[in-house]
Design an enzyme around this catalytic site. Structure first.
Site, PDB file in Angstrom:
ATOM      1  N   ASP A 678       0.840  -1.199   0.000  1.00 11.54           N
ATOM      2  CA  ASP A 678       0.000   0.000   0.000  1.00 11.54           C
ATOM      3  C   ASP A 678       0.881   1.257   0.000  1.00 11.54           C
ATOM      4  O   ASP A 678       0.595   2.231  -0.710  1.00 11.54           O
ATOM      5  CB  ASP A 678      -0.913  -0.007   1.230  1.00 11.54           C
ATOM      6  CG  ASP A 678      -1.947   1.104   1.170  1.00 11.54           C
ATOM      7  OD1 ASP A 678      -2.780   1.105   0.241  1.00 11.54           O
ATOM      8  OD2 ASP A 678      -1.915   1.997   2.039  1.00 11.54           O
ATOM      9  N   LYS A 682       1.319   4.456  -2.953  1.00 11.26           N
ATOM     10  CA  LYS A 682       1.308   5.889  -2.673  1.00 11.26           C
ATOM     11  C   LYS A 682       2.572   6.563  -3.204  1.00 11.26           C
ATOM     12  O   LYS A 682       2.513   7.643  -3.806  1.00 11.26           O
ATOM     13  CB  LYS A 682       1.182   6.116  -1.162  1.00 11.26           C
ATOM     14  CG  LYS A 682      -0.148   5.627  -0.593  1.00 11.26           C
ATOM     15  CD  LYS A 682      -0.214   5.796   0.914  1.00 11.26           C
ATOM     16  CE  LYS A 682      -1.547   5.316   1.459  1.00 11.26           C
ATOM     17  NZ  LYS A 682      -1.662   5.473   2.918  1.00 11.26           N
TER      18      LYS A 682
END
Length: 817
Positions: A678, A682
């Site tokens: 994750d 980003k």
């Protein structure tokens, strides 16, 4: 004295007629008015239908009985029994005459314009005779006047031209002979020199009132209808349309010419010639001031006075080298159309004189094409002209106002509003007076266009943003609560009205073009929503074709991403907290950005990186201002941040992860956070926004966890492996502590390379002092070289993420106002 004209709705029922008579009575106390009446509402349409049915040989008896019943019901309601018979008798004579006419049409199977005028005249004759007799019970000096005896015209049946000099003489003589009486005059109808009934065309009753007003030099001509005057737009299309206190004759003519149905252009000509004010009033709200149309209007602060439209229009395109430099070509073309009574609504010609485009009624288009082919046969055969082309299913939108001449940027504002909403303009026309700009657009886009343009020009009103929300989990629910609480603030400070127009989750979906209530949206969705279908939700959003639309993706699912491209191409902005779209293939990321830019809409995804923190926005603004980014360092996982902020002292890594899960900071399987994927997404989005065309495989990730922890077969086994590897984590913590440092999982972008690794930082590093689930990012740039620009704050949680989505929505609504 005044002339009062009452439309079909004002005479449409017994209750409405009572109101009409009260208004006439109030005026009579000052001076006896002339009262012009239309047919009862719906009667003219019924008469037209009956005439056409008779021509086709169809049975029209039911329509005839319906008209009789409408009138007889009013008589029984408003006249005492003793006074009813004379009215019934006269009306019955009218209906018998009408029936005879219709029978003659049926026998001949032919309906001439002359016969049709005679048939239509019975609408006004019946209503006016009936109301004049009812009025005589209230004030005895009421007099029925057949307008066709006094208004004289040529023999152009259906659209007769008034003989002004003769008409004014007849009206003046009649008025003097009946001075002091309240004259109830039939609208719409007149007669030719032979005494045959003619009609005055569209808006004929208004025209009758203007003719009488001009003949008698009336103080005012009052047009009583069912709306509060002339409005800034059609209130059936634009809910925020408002009444205009006054208009010049020119403005009113322009608005009415381009479709405003409250009053019609010919109505104003007699009044305009004698500078008699026309007042548009509402029979059902008589205390409302209405709209004054006059010559001496005050200076207005409004950039335009109104937006008008013609729903159905066709355009004819004529191109060819035979037009270039050919003197008289246009005159020849438009004289031809004029001779055949084809009205040209709008004309535009290219500066090269190679093409002419003009708009006509759809019913005239085929005839116009035939005439052009016949008139220009030689030019067509010689290929100096191309065959004329017709485009149908179009509408005209016009903005009107005298201030347009003095206000720069009117065209820009108009075309910006249309372009941003994906509305293609097929033709443009602007008169040299600069009182209007007219555009031809697709009929399917008319409602959206009028609303978008109204929002663009009447900025004192609240701009409306239509929001379609996908996902009703924690973020979606929190967003709705925030929107509900902030509505008054947005209206007062941002002139913005956010309407949640569609909501969907995986089970149900619901829509309302007027906006769903945020007080009980959940109950409405579960009770009245239809079965959810993502493709259907997107299709319905497009089909509603509303202006200023935003699609909000509050999910983490893959399925909505495939619809983004089509949504952009429908000129709808996208706001998303779903990072999967921007972190997939670079080609997809670039396509989203390019398509949004091409179609002039927004693509906002601030929450992809830092929840509610302004990270994407900060990076964009640095780059737009010309700053060069040398290095970006970041902690962008609220979960990992919490874990390492609390992994200190006597706390073990196992206990810290367990606590983070119990507090809801981690996914059900903590490895979904701790594997760094994750975080990688980003950092990849940041790198792409910084101008680097990277793929996920280009990001180097150092694992926090030993292989045994990552490969555990279950969550329970994962925690067992954490305990088994306690010494590994303790060693990391103690090594950092002994050097006066702390553990931080940091992503870094430098020279186009992205890596994410576990680092030990001391108190000179901006990431040393963190707490809770804080995210932090530092930008080292040409301008922020020795002291980086740092953004820090909560990086997880429904409240801050929803707030980030909220901010993106508001930016769509305000940055492009």
């Amino acid at each position: 004295m005044k002339v009062l004209k009452f439309g079909g709705t004002s005479v449409g029922s017994a209750e409405n007629i009572k109101t009409l008579l009260r208004l006439v009575g109030e005026e009579k106390q000052k001076n006896s008015p002339v009262v012009v009446l239309s047919a009862m509402s719906g009667v003219t349409n019924l008469l037209t239908d009956m005439a056409e049915m008779a021509e086709r040989g169809e049975d029209y008896d039911a329509h005839l009985k319906e008209i009789e019943a409408k009138h007889f019901a009013v008589i029984r309601s408003l006249l005492p029994a003793a006074a009813q018979n004379p009215v019934f008798t006269r009306l019955k004579i009218f209906f018998n005459e009408l029936e005879d006419l219709l029978q003659a049409v049926a026998n001949l199977r032919e309906l001439s314009l002359q016969t049709k005028d005679q048939i239509l005249s019975y609408g006004e004759r019946c209503s006016t005779f009936m109301i004049s007799h009812i009025a005589s019970q209230n004030f005895g000096d009421a007099l029925y006047v057949n307008g066709s005896d006094l208004i004289k015209t040529d023999s152009n049946f259906g659209q007769a031209k008034v003989d002004t000099e003769l008409t004014e003489m007849l009206i003046n003589n009649f008025y003097q002979e009946n001075k002091g009486k309240v004259l109830f005059v039939t609208g719409f109808i007149a007669s030719n020199a032979a005494g045959r009934v003619t009609t005055l065309g569209r808006g004929g009753s208004d025209y009758t009132a203007a003719v009488w007003g001009a003949a008698l030099n009336a103080e005012e001509i009052e047009i009583w209808t069912d709306v509060n005057g002339m409005m800034t737009a059609d209130p059936r299309i634009v809910k925020k349309a408002f009444s205009l206190p006054e208009l010049s004759y020119t403005e009113a003519m322009e608005l009415s010419y381009f479709g405003a149905k409250v009053i019609y252009p010919p109505t104003m000509i007699p009044a305009f010639m004698k500078k008699i004010p026309i007042v548009i009033k509402n029979t059902f709200e008589p205390d409302f001031a209405g709209t004054y149309i006059k010559s001496d209007v005050k200076t207005s602060s409004l950039p335009i006075k109104g937006i008008s439209s013609i729903d159905h229009i066709s355009i004819i395109n004529l191109t060819g080298s035979g037009m270039v430099g050919k003197a008289g070509f246009s005159g020849r073309l438009f004289s031809l159309l004029s001779r055949e009574q084809i009205n040209v609504v709008l004309i535009t010609q290219s500066s090269s004189e190679h093409s002419i485009t003009f708009a006509v009624k759809p019913t005239d288009a085929s005839q116009a094409i035939s005439l052009i082919k016949k008139e220009f046969e030689l030019e067509l055969d010689a290929k100096k002209l191309e065959l004329p082309e017709v485009e149908n299913n179009l509408s005209v939108l016009a903005i009107v106002g005298e201030n347009m001449k003095r206000t720069p940027g009117m065209s820009g504002r108009l075309f910006s509003a249309l372009g941003r909403n994906g509305i293609n303009v097929r033709a443009i026309a602007q008169g040299s007076s600069e009182y209007n700009i007219s555009v031809i657009i697709s009929k399917d886009d008319l409602s959206k266009a009028v609303n978008a343009v109204h929002d663009a020009f009447f900025t004192d009103l609240k701009r409306t943003l239509n929001v379609f929300c996908l996902g009703t989990g924690n973020i979606g629910k929190t967003l709705f609560n925030q929107l509900k609480e902030q509505m008054p603030f947005l209206a007062a400070n941002n002139d913005l009205q956010v309407k949640v127009t569609g909501i969907s989750n995986t089970r149900k979906m619901i829509f309302s073009a007027d906006g769903l209530s945020l007080e009980n949206w959940e109950t409405e969705l579960n009770t009245n929503g239809e079965q959810a279908n993502l493709a259907g939700f997107v299709a319905k959003m497009k089909a509603l074709n509303l202006p200023n639309c935003v699609f909000v993706d509050n999910t983490a699912a893959e399925s909505p991403i495939e619809f983004y491209q089509g949504i952009f191409e429908s000129s709808i902005s996208v706001v998303t907290c779903n990072k999967k779209g921007n972190s997939a293939d670079y080609a997809q990321y670039k396509s989203f950005k390019d398509t949004a830019r091409k179609f002039g809409v927004d693509f906002y995804y601030e929450t992809n990186v830092g929840a509610g923190l302004p990270i994407i926005r900060t990076l964009r603004e640095l780059m737009m201002s010309g700053d060069k980014v040398a290095r970006i360092e970041a902690i962008l996982s609220g979960t990992i941040s919490y874990i390492f902020n609390n992994f200190k002292g006597d706390a073990g890594f196992y206990e810290t992860v367990k606590e983070a899960q119990e507090l809801g900071y981690t996914e059900p399987d903590p490895r979904d956070d701790l594997n760094g994927k994750d975080f990688m997404r980003k950092m990849l989005i940041l790198a792409r926004d910084a101008g680097y065309p990277l793929e996920a495989s280009d990001v180097k990730i150092d694992n926090i966890l030993p292989e045994a922890c990552l490969n555990a077969t279950s969550v329970e086994d994962f925690y067992s492996e954490l305990q088994a590897n306690a010494a590994y984590f303790e060693n990391l913590k103690n090594t950092a502590a002994n050097d006066g440092k702390v553990l931080r999982y940091i992503g870094k972008l430098e020279n186009g390379n992205v890596e994410i690794s576990l680092q030990m930082v001391d108190d000179s590093h901006p990431f040393y002092m963190l707490s809770g689930s804080d995210n932090i990012i530092s930008f080292t740039t040409d301008r922020y070289k020795t002291r980086p620009l740092v953004v820090k704050g909560p990086g997880a949680g429904a409240e801050v993420t929803a707030a980030g989505v909220f901010a993106d929505i508001i930016n769509v609504g305000t940055l492009n106002k």
